[in-house]
Design a protein around this motif. Structure first.
Motif, PDB file in Angstrom:
ATOM      1  N   GLY A  11       0.850  -1.120   0.026  1.00 36.60           N
ATOM      2  CA  GLY A  11      -0.189   0.049  -0.091  1.00 36.60           C
ATOM      3  C   GLY A  11       0.720   1.267   0.045  1.00 36.60           C
ATOM      4  N   TRP A  12       2.126   1.326   0.204  1.00 38.20           N
ATOM      5  CA  TRP A  12       2.844   2.659   0.356  1.00 38.20           C
ATOM      6  C   TRP A  12       3.791   2.993  -0.939  1.00 38.20           C
ATOM      7  N   GLU A  13       4.336   1.697  -1.567  1.00 33.11           N
ATOM      8  CA  GLU A  13       5.187   1.768  -2.711  1.00 33.11           C
ATOM      9  C   GLU A  13       4.397   1.547  -3.951  1.00 33.11           C
ATOM     10  N   LEU A  35       7.815   5.232   9.952  1.00 36.65           N
ATOM     11  CA  LEU A  35       8.378   4.286  10.491  1.00 36.65           C
ATOM     12  C   LEU A  35       7.513   3.548  11.331  1.00 36.65           C
ATOM     13  N   ARG A  36       6.636   3.990  12.086  1.00 38.59           N
ATOM     14  CA  ARG A  36       5.839   3.169  12.922  1.00 38.59           C
ATOM     15  C   ARG A  36       4.714   2.482  11.869  1.00 38.59           C
ATOM     16  N   GLU A  37       4.012   3.095  10.929  1.00 41.87           N
ATOM     17  CA  GLU A  37       2.962   2.495  10.155  1.00 41.87           C
ATOM     18  C   GLU A  37       3.353   1.661   9.198  1.00 41.87           C
ATOM     19  N   GLY A  87       4.954  -1.201  11.335  1.00 39.84           N
ATOM     20  CA  GLY A  87       3.604  -1.763  11.225  1.00 39.84           C
ATOM     21  C   GLY A  87       3.154  -2.554  10.283  1.00 39.84           C
ATOM     22  N   THR A  88       3.525  -2.303   8.881  1.00 37.90           N
ATOM     23  CA  THR A  88       3.017  -3.085   7.931  1.00 37.90           C
ATOM     24  C   THR A  88       4.256  -3.939   7.327  1.00 37.90           C
ATOM     25  N   LYS A 111      11.597  -4.722  13.267  1.00 37.12           N
ATOM     26  CA  LYS A 111      12.041  -4.599  14.621  1.00 37.12           C
ATOM     27  C   LYS A 111      11.919  -3.185  14.796  1.00 37.12           C
ATOM     28  N   ALA A 112      11.282  -2.887  15.873  1.00 40.00           N
ATOM     29  CA  ALA A 112      11.007  -1.533  16.218  1.00 40.00           C
ATOM     30  C   ALA A 112      12.674  -0.732  16.574  1.00 40.00           C
TER      31      ALA A 112
END
Length: 390
Positions: free
Chosen positions: A54-56, A265-267, A271-272, A276-277
């Motif tokens: 969904g992003w790229e 970073l988070r989504e 998230g997707t 690792k955080a």
């Protein structure tokens, strides 16, 4: 010397657009950005291929490059990258050669195994075989570029029966080639095997940091692989990719991208894609953490210059600096960031200020003598005029 006399500058365009916005306008902005970079004098833009998450949202870098080439004059355009396991090698070779002709030699051929697990899953590709498939396909594509006799070849996933290219490459022997290096040494090893350049599309950090990328190790792998296969690799063709956002002050740069960077970073990254955080604090502080750990370059042009010099130290030298283009700030601020980089960062690494600085220093050091000469000239002009009136 660990940096070239003239470093190449460009972007790596995934692209990264947050889910929820108009995708048509997002692609329009990507094209607009390429045009802006062409005007500003950037050397190159690498366009990604992705099919999920969904992003790229560019699925065919070749189609995008075809449109972008028609709207630009100088900038080189690369596939960053074509995921070779997704395609028949003959089709890849034919499309790249057509672009080579249509751009009159402005196209570059970047390859990779495919970065998003969802892409391979939807096509029924075993992810453990993707790197081997990339190696096999890359070798066949290069044979199609260079050999004129028909090629017959049978693989467990594609087949060639007396295959040849009816259109030969415009660039001899073929357009520039590059291999993506993301999280493992396999990419740089493959680049060495074929004498290709390297696109390091990871977040370069201090090797002592947790999860950091040891850049010197990667380049050693490339050189060892090249020697093993009787090839050569050029450190100055090595491009490093880093997220960057610049503004007139550090405070402005952080505030302009603060929310968008946290969401990216988070989504998406975490998230997707489930990585690792990197930071477990508040979303609003993500950008501060990533800048402090040298994962991203956020700040002024001087901060960017300092960041590039840190990369030189960590890598032992490289030749291309690519901004990982992320749609994380208002449109006008993103365009401004690229303009600041072109005006104040690029000249420092391309030798274009040497003559100007030397000339300025020369004039400054002779200021008294030069001013006296000018004063005498003006006084004489006044005297000549006065004499002509008597």
């Amino acid at each position: 010397m660990t940096l070239p006399e003239r470093m190449k500058f460009g972007i790596f365009l995934g692209p990264f657009h947050r889910v929820g916005e108009n995708p048509t306008l997002a692609i329009d902005r990507d094209l607009e950005l390429i045009q802006w970079l062409d005007y500003l004098g950037y050397d190159e833009a690498w366009i990604g291929e992705h099919h999920s998450a969904g992003w790229e949202t560019i699925s065919s870098p070749e189609i995008f490059i075809g449109i972008a080439a028609d709207r630009t004059r100088h900038i080189k355009l690369g596939t960053g990258v074509i995921s070779l396991p997704y395609h028949h090698p003959l089709m890849v070779a034919n499309r790249m050669v057509q672009l080579d002709h249509m751009t009159h030699g402005r196209v570059m051929f970047g390859v990779g195994p495919g970065a998003l697990p969802g892409d391979a899953y939807m096509m029924g590709i075993d992810p453990t075989t993707q790197r081997e498939k990339m190696d096999e396909a890359f070798g066949i594509v290069l044979r199609l570029f260079t050999e004129t006799e028909p090629i017959t070849y049978k693989s467990d996933w594609f087949e060639l029966n007396e295959a040849m290219l009816q259109l030969r490459p415009f660039t001899k022997p073929y357009m520039p080639i590059a291999v993506a290096s993301v999280q493992s040494p396999s990419g740089v090893a493959l680049a060495g095997k074929y004498g290709a350049s390297v696109l390091t599309i990871t977040v370069p950090r201090d090797p002592s940091a947790t999860g950091g990328t040891n850049l010197k190790f990667l380049w050693n792998v490339a050189e060892d692989s090249a020697a093993e296969h009787n090839q050569t690799v050029d450190r100055f063709d090595w491009r490093l990719t880093v997220p960057v956002h610049l503004a007139e002050t550090r405070e402005k740069a952080f505030e302009e991208a603060r929310l968008g960077a946290g969401r990216f970073l988070r989504e998406y990254t975490e998230g997707t894609n489930g990585r690792k955080a990197a930071f477990d604090g508040p979303l609003e502080e993500v950008i501060d953490h990533m800048a402090e750990t040298n994962s991203w370059i956020i700040g002024t042009p001087d901060d960017c210059i300092e960041g590039i010099l840190k990369l030189e130290e960590q890598s032992g030298g490289f030749g291309g600096f690519l901004v990982q283009a992320i749609d994380w700030a208002p449109r006008d601020r993103i365009l401004n960031s690229f303009e600041l980089l072109a005006r104040y960062v690029m000249p420092r690494f391309q030798g274009s200020l040497v003559g100007l600085e030397n000339s300025n220093q020369w004039a400054t050091s002779r200021q008294e003598t030069l001013v006296q000469g000018r004063t005498r000239a003006i006084d004489r002009a006044h005297q000549v005029y006065a004499d002509s009136r008597t």
